[in-house]
Write an enzyme that holds these catalytic residues in place. Sequence first.
Site, PDB file in Angstrom:
ATOM      1  N   SER A   4       0.783  -1.280   0.034  1.00  0.00           N
ATOM      2  CA  SER A   4      -0.003   0.118   0.034  1.00  0.00           C
ATOM      3  C   SER A   4       0.978   1.108  -0.071  1.00  0.00           C
ATOM      4  O   SER A   4       2.050   1.124   0.568  1.00  0.00           O
ATOM      5  CB  SER A   4      -0.859   0.068   1.444  1.00  0.00           C
ATOM      6  OG  SER A   4      -1.470   1.403   1.526  1.00  0.00           O
ATOM      7  N   TYR A  48      -2.831  -1.076  10.210  1.00  0.00           N
ATOM      8  CA  TYR A  48      -2.919  -1.336   8.892  1.00  0.00           C
ATOM      9  C   TYR A  48      -1.717  -1.030   8.192  1.00  0.00           C
ATOM     10  O   TYR A  48      -1.026  -1.678   7.507  1.00  0.00           O
ATOM     11  CB  TYR A  48      -4.197  -0.599   8.143  1.00  0.00           C
ATOM     12  CG  TYR A  48      -4.354  -0.677   6.663  1.00  0.00           C
ATOM     13  CD1 TYR A  48      -5.032  -1.845   6.030  1.00  0.00           C
ATOM     14  CD2 TYR A  48      -3.690   0.019   5.883  1.00  0.00           C
ATOM     15  CE1 TYR A  48      -5.000  -1.803   4.593  1.00  0.00           C
ATOM     16  CE2 TYR A  48      -3.813   0.028   4.367  1.00  0.00           C
ATOM     17  CZ  TYR A  48      -4.468  -0.835   3.933  1.00  0.00           C
ATOM     18  OH  TYR A  48      -4.575  -0.884   2.611  1.00  0.00           O
TER      19      TYR A  48
HETATM   20  P1  NAI Z   1     -12.054  -4.952  -1.453  1.00  0.00           P
HETATM   21  O1  NAI Z   1     -12.594  -4.835  -0.109  1.00  0.00           O
HETATM   22  O2  NAI Z   1     -12.892  -4.495  -2.664  1.00  0.00           O
HETATM   23  O3  NAI Z   1     -11.485  -6.337  -1.634  1.00  0.00           O
HETATM   24  C1  NAI Z   1     -10.824  -7.063  -0.418  1.00  0.00           C
HETATM   25  C2  NAI Z   1     -11.273  -8.740  -0.514  1.00  0.00           C
HETATM   26  O4  NAI Z   1     -10.402  -9.315   0.547  1.00  0.00           O
HETATM   27  C3  NAI Z   1     -12.571  -8.628  -0.312  1.00  0.00           C
HETATM   28  O5  NAI Z   1     -13.391  -9.233  -1.365  1.00  0.00           O
HETATM   29  C4  NAI Z   1     -12.717  -9.457   0.929  1.00  0.00           C
HETATM   30  O6  NAI Z   1     -13.921 -10.239   1.100  1.00  0.00           O
HETATM   31  C5  NAI Z   1     -11.586 -10.290   1.053  1.00  0.00           C
HETATM   32  N1  NAI Z   1     -11.159 -10.700   2.365  1.00  0.00           N
HETATM   33  C6  NAI Z   1     -11.125  -9.958   3.398  1.00  0.00           C
HETATM   34  N2  NAI Z   1     -10.808 -10.689   4.605  1.00  0.00           N
HETATM   35  C7  NAI Z   1     -10.608 -12.059   3.986  1.00  0.00           C
HETATM   36  C8  NAI Z   1      -9.801 -13.246   4.374  1.00  0.00           C
HETATM   37  N3  NAI Z   1      -9.649 -13.412   5.685  1.00  0.00           N
HETATM   38  N4  NAI Z   1      -9.914 -14.256   3.510  1.00  0.00           N
HETATM   39  C9  NAI Z   1      -9.925 -13.927   2.001  1.00  0.00           C
HETATM   40  N5  NAI Z   1     -10.432 -13.013   1.626  1.00  0.00           N
HETATM   41  C10 NAI Z   1     -10.756 -12.022   2.678  1.00  0.00           C
HETATM   42  O7  NAI Z   1     -10.712  -3.913  -1.192  1.00  0.00           O
HETATM   43  P2  NAI Z   1      -9.762  -3.706  -2.477  1.00  0.00           P
HETATM   44  O8  NAI Z   1      -8.923  -2.265  -2.235  1.00  0.00           O
HETATM   45  O9  NAI Z   1      -9.589  -4.364  -3.504  1.00  0.00           O
HETATM   46  O10 NAI Z   1      -8.343  -4.430  -1.341  1.00  0.00           O
HETATM   47  C11 NAI Z   1      -7.519  -5.391  -1.969  1.00  0.00           C
HETATM   48  C12 NAI Z   1      -6.154  -5.127  -1.354  1.00  0.00           C
HETATM   49  O11 NAI Z   1      -5.497  -3.753  -1.592  1.00  0.00           O
HETATM   50  C13 NAI Z   1      -6.153  -5.068   0.279  1.00  0.00           C
HETATM   51  O12 NAI Z   1      -5.042  -5.798   0.506  1.00  0.00           O
HETATM   52  C14 NAI Z   1      -6.034  -3.561   0.695  1.00  0.00           C
HETATM   53  O13 NAI Z   1      -5.529  -3.513   1.748  1.00  0.00           O
HETATM   54  C15 NAI Z   1      -5.025  -3.116  -0.496  1.00  0.00           C
HETATM   55  N6  NAI Z   1      -5.253  -1.574  -0.621  1.00  0.00           N
HETATM   56  C16 NAI Z   1      -6.238  -0.921  -1.017  1.00  0.00           C
HETATM   57  C17 NAI Z   1      -6.167   0.289  -1.364  1.00  0.00           C
HETATM   58  C18 NAI Z   1      -7.407   1.148  -1.700  1.00  0.00           C
HETATM   59  O14 NAI Z   1      -7.200   2.247  -1.991  1.00  0.00           O
HETATM   60  N7  NAI Z   1      -8.543   0.352  -2.318  1.00  0.00           N
HETATM   61  C19 NAI Z   1      -4.937   1.054  -1.254  1.00  0.00           C
HETATM   62  C20 NAI Z   1      -3.894   0.413  -0.974  1.00  0.00           C
HETATM   63  C21 NAI Z   1      -3.915  -1.044  -0.637  1.00  0.00           C
END
Ligand code: NAI
Length: 282
Positions: A143, A156
């Site tokens: 991130s 985080y």
């Molecule tokens: P999102 O919330 O749309 O997707 C995250 C997914 O991870 C969800 O589908 C959720 O159900 C799944 N998840 C959560 N806990 C889980 C578990 N224990 N086992 C399996 N799956 C699990 O959010 P996004 O943004 O697509 O997130 C993806 C990655 O990107 C994350 O690691 C987040 O920290 C990172 N990130 C996101 C940013 C943003 O601005 N959206 C910026 C920087 C990093």
Amino acid sequence: MAGKARGRKSIFITGAASGMGRETAKLFAGKGWFVGAFDVNMEGLQTLEQEIGADNCFIRRLDVTDKADFEATVAAFGAETDGKLDLLFSNAGIGESGWFEDVPFESAMRVIQVNFIGVVTSIYTALPLLKATPNSLCFITSSSSATYGMPRIAIYSATKHAVKGLTEALSIEFARHGVRVADILPGLIDTNILRATPNRSGDRDQPTEEQFYENAPKKGMFRLMPATSIAETVWRAYSSDKLHWYVPEDIAWIDRIKGFAPNFIRKQIGKRIAEGFFAKPK
Ligand code: NAI
């Protein structure tokens, strides 16, 4: 070639039901790859399967914090790909926000479990498949909050520093296996996590959907970007030896500037936090 992948290149994606993982699944399926899509959100996985076609993917509920579940999932996926894996996209993540002491201890531990231990577990379990596959890539979602410790998402941000450090170390270690290791450092990406992350301090109004888009930065390194920009970066990363992928690229400046002007960066971040980002302080 006994498995469903039928010799196609394969990607294993955690957090594939939504946001960046989902867009990456769609892009790779469109390019003819076999997609392993894993998440705790089974409903999201099922709609993804309908979108990309059951023949092009293997979906399964997986909680990345559960090692036994992970081992069984990797074994089931490997049976479809003849024990091969071209790209592990270790991407699942959750957030918690608020002042450090306002975030319940158990919630903070859950963030560490999913964002850090989940990534470590993914690598332990998927490494044999990566090692068995020429030119494979282990790609981890870090991130922009791993460029400088971010207040109000301190735990985080610490987990994202942890996976960035892990990436650097393993990119050197795994060279002896022929496995590349890299990470992505997204700025602000328009996905569900931005809305789902609770504010534990209660000192800021939760923005409405309208206010969210109104307040979102339109320019600069924290401009709101679509999740497809991440999918496209994962695609480019597969054909590259680059270690850190900043999206947008200007995010890299934080890493560069903090080395010689740490106080400048600290003050800038403090100012943004005081002003509120999406949510204005009450
Ligand atoms: P999102 O919330 O749309 O997707 C995250 C997914 O991870 C969800 O589908 C959720 O159900 C799944 N998840 C959560 N806990 C889980 C578990 N224990 N086992 C399996 N799956 C699990 O959010 P996004 O943004 O697509 O997130 C993806 C990655 O990107 C994350 O690691 C987040 O920290 C990172 N990130 C996101 C940013 C943003 O601005 N959206 C910026 C920087 C990093």
